[in-house]
Design an enzyme around this catalytic site. Structure first.
Site, PDB file in Angstrom:
ATOM      1  CD  GLU A 170       4.285   0.497  -3.048  1.00  0.00           C
ATOM      2  OE1 GLU A 170       4.575   0.575  -1.838  1.00  0.00           O
ATOM      3  OE2 GLU A 170       3.111   0.593  -3.468  1.00  0.00           O
ATOM      4  CG  ASP A 211      -0.268   2.344  -3.902  1.00  0.00           C
ATOM      5  OD1 ASP A 211       0.590   2.251  -3.011  1.00  0.00           O
ATOM      6  OD2 ASP A 211      -1.361   1.749  -3.861  1.00  0.00           O
TER       7      ASP A 211
END
Length: 709
Positions: free
Chosen positions: A385, A349
């Site tokens: 990401e 993330d």
């Protein structure tokens, strides 16, 4: 446990955490600025403290001690003594019980109270005045576990990247409403490993399940007070311990059993992990673990004002990935999940945060270098990401070799093409060929581009073509949250409708979008439920909806319409596995010839003519064809021809003069049609409105028209 000793033995500074050696437990925890650290032992339920010890030694900033005769099941926490000087970045407060950053399993949960904060909440001195209330009653504790595990004959599937198809799922949402699973196990790891769930994954043909965060996470106070839930789990409380709610029996063996069953079916397990921030929030957040142990080491602080946290994540704090002990903690966590639970990879993330040094994002950052040289972690799948809200935070294509990256350019480009936006042909061509302009550097491969049309963060595929506006009212933020620009549309009615024409358009678009994902070079990712038209009723930010809004509706999946879409999606994946030109191992630039006269990639207009610069620049054209070829093992070239029509009307395509013997493998306008060979004289194929047709041929040579000879 036998009578507790009066003091701890010195123990060892390594390994960090609480490690049972068969005779006792060694405790080791990092703090560069603490002056003293206490180990607190609790009863089995974690409600009553039964002993307290000073950690007797500190070696290289690692505090450590050994408790003889202790073993698995020992429940504990820490208290750290040191300066409470927020203006200098220090927030030690020994009245706050602290969770071990290396805790393997948790006992209890956070019970929100102002006592969890290191400062007096509501004081006119803000965070400068220390709160002296004990927080132990409101805190979860860590439990020592037995880390000896027998994995039997389990093996990592080791799927090659170019063969990988990812299924992104929420562990609870995937199974919470599944009618064939026992109620008590729904939403847990036991359910993930259930034969009926694996049967569905195998039916689809996916090769990896990517799970939203399963690390223990915090139910944020602002959500609890609104009667909502941190559903997605992007608020990490422990990097080593699993979320207790995901364990039906409370035992870690549940995770291993689920992984083994998935591995036995040839399916890998990838974890979505959050190392960019923690649940402690900004400097005004609670003191639960890292903040109380060494706030100035674990977090990035403003150099000119160390009272304040740097907020490159939008969550209030940013983990200090420039500190060697923090890098060690993260890599130890990753290695633990690989070695103790046999997971096959990770999706990071806000991955740009992890590569940000004090000078900005650096693909040669300490953390990236540590991963790439690690003998365990360098061999698993690593996905980033590639963005955050910090300076220079958008880093798509700039991660180092060994990483794949979520490609939002792919997501937005294919949405816009099929929505009918002008001037999108050249952009779609780039996405079909693996976004080479972004990723073809440093010997990276097409698989570095993770291609998707929908993910957990945003609309589902069904909602993308069903709603023109977001409907996030249930989130309690006056519908202001969530992405505003989604390249979506409702095609004539907002929400569900009985209008057959609108529903036909929506179905065509869903099938065309899915075909584009699976027929593009790169790594395809499917959002769980998109294969069965899952809806969130227009909510494009369902992070706090632990209910039917987010859970997969397996009753809806049983309808004929949903079953047809499941079969269609499985067919797309089978075609991808079957045809190497759809999953090239190198970027197809049209510069190699699998057979003489046949380039690996060629582009044609609707008339079967090679695309010219003028054709690429035509802003209103919504059709084109892509030919891709790959050497066949038995000789010749496996050749696919992809015809794409984003127009609102059916369009005839003249086949390019590369050969005959074409077989129509798929027509997204008629998804139930069987494969069929074209007649020799058939030189034109009609492609339905907003549809894709895929053809295949085995070519040994390229036919040249007589007048061109």
């Amino acid at each position: 446990m036998p009578t507790a000793p009066n003091r701890l033995e010195p123990g060892l500074p390594y390994p960090l955490g609480a490690r049972w050696d068969g005779l006792g437990v060694n405790f080791a925890v990092f703090s560069a600025h603490a002056e003293r650290i206490e180990l607190c032992i609790f009863n089995t339920g974690g409600r009553r403290e039964i002993a307290r010890y000073d950690l007797p030694e500190c070696t290289d900033e690692i505090w450590h001690g050994y408790l003889p005769d202790a073993g698995p099941g020992t429940v504990y926490g820490y208290r750290a003594h040191g300066p409470y000087e927020p203006l200098k970045g220090h927030r030690f407060n020994p009245t706050k019980l602290l969770l071990d950053p290396y805790a393997r399993q948790l006992v209890g949960s956070v019970a929100w109270s102002d006592a969890l904060f290191g400062y007096r909440v509501g004081s006119n001195r803000a965070d400068l005045g220390m709160d002296r209330r004990d927080s132990a009653a409101a805190m979860p504790k860590a439990m020592v576990v037995d880390e000896n595990v027998d994995w039997g004959d389990d093996r990592h599937p080791n799927r090659p990247w170019c063969d990988t198809v990812i299924y992104e799922a929420h562990l609870k949402g995937l199974t919470r409403l599944h009618p064939d699973l026992p109620g008590p196990v729904r939403g847990t790891f036991q359910a993930l490993g259930h034969p009926r769930v694996i049967e569905h994954l195998v039916r689809l043909g996916v090769t990896a399940v990517e799970l939203l965060p399963v690390h223990a996470f915090l139910q944020d106070r602002f959500l609890v007070e609104k009667g909502l839930t941190n559903y997605w789990g992007y608020s990490t409380l422990s990097f080593f311990a699993p979320e207790p709610a995901y364990l039906a029996t409370g035992g870690l063996q549940e995770i291993r059993a689920a992984v083994r069953r998935l591995h036995a079916a040839g399916i890998e397990v990838i974890l979505d992990v959050v190392y960019n921030h923690t649940c402690e929030g900004s400097e005004m957040g609670p003191t639960l673990s890292w903040r109380g142990l060494d706030h100035a080491s674990y977090y990035r602080l403003l150099p000119e004002d160390p009272r304040r946290c740097i907020n490159d994540t939008g969550t209030g704090n940013t983990v200090n990935m420039s500190h060697p002990r923090v890098i060690q903690m993260v890599t130890d966590s990753l290695r633990y999940w690989v070695e103790s639970f046999r997971v096959d990879g990770f999706r990071f993330d806000l991955g740009s945060v992890l590569g940000r040094e004090t000078t900005g994002f650096d693909p040669g950052s300490g953390f990236f270098d540590a991963l790439r040289q690690d003998p365990v972690l360098s061999r698993v799948k690593l996905i980033s990401e590639p963005w955050d809200i910090g300076p220079g935070g958008y880093q798509l294509g700039n991660h180092p070799p060994g990483f794949a990256e979520w490609n939002d350019r792919f997501r937005d480009g294919i949405r816009r093409f099929w929505k009918g936006d002008e001037g999108m042909r050249s952009d779609l061509a780039a996405r079909l060929t693996g976004s080479a302009e972004l990723f073809d550097r440093r010997k990276r491969r097409p698989w570095a581009s993770v291609n998707y049309v929908a993910s957990h963060d945003g609309y589902t595929l069904h909602d993308l073509v069903t709603y023109a506006e977001r409907h996030n009212e249930a989130n309690g933020e006056d519908n202001r949250d969530g992405h505003g620009d989604n390249h979506n549309g409702n095609w004539g009615a907002e929400g569900e409708t009985d209008d057959p024409e609108i529903n036909d358009t929506r179905s065509r678009l869903k099938r065309a979008l899915l075909a584009t994902v699976f027929f593009s070079a790169g790594t395809p990712m499917l959002l769980a439920g998109d294969e069965m038209s899952r809806t969130q009723n227009g909510n494009n930010n369902a992070y706090c909806q632990d209910n039917e809004i987010s859970w997969l509706d397996w009753a809806r999946a049983a309808t004929p319409e949903a079953q047809a879409l499941i079969d269609y999606t499985a067919r797309l994946i089978r075609l991808r596995h079957r045809l190497t030109p759809l999953r090239p191992s190198h970027f197809p630039h049209g510069q190699s010839q699998p057979v003489p006269g046949l380039q690996d990639t060629q582009w044609f207009d609707q008339m079967g003519e090679p695309m010219t610069p003028e054709a690429w620049g035509n802003p209103v054209a919504k059709t084109f064809a892509m030919l891709r070829a790959d050497p066949a093992e038995s000789g010749g070239a496996d050749t696919v021809l992809l015809l794409m029509n984003a127009d609102s009307a059916d369009q005839p395509f003249t086949l390019p003069p590369t050969g005959r013997n074409w077989c129509v493998l798929l027509d997204s306008a008629n998804p139930a049609d069987e494969e069929r060979m074209l007649d020799e004289e058939e030189a034109t194929v009609t492609v339905g409105a907003r549809s894709v047709v895929l053809l295949w041929a085995r070519l040994d040579r390229v036919e040249v028209p007589a007048d061109d000879a």
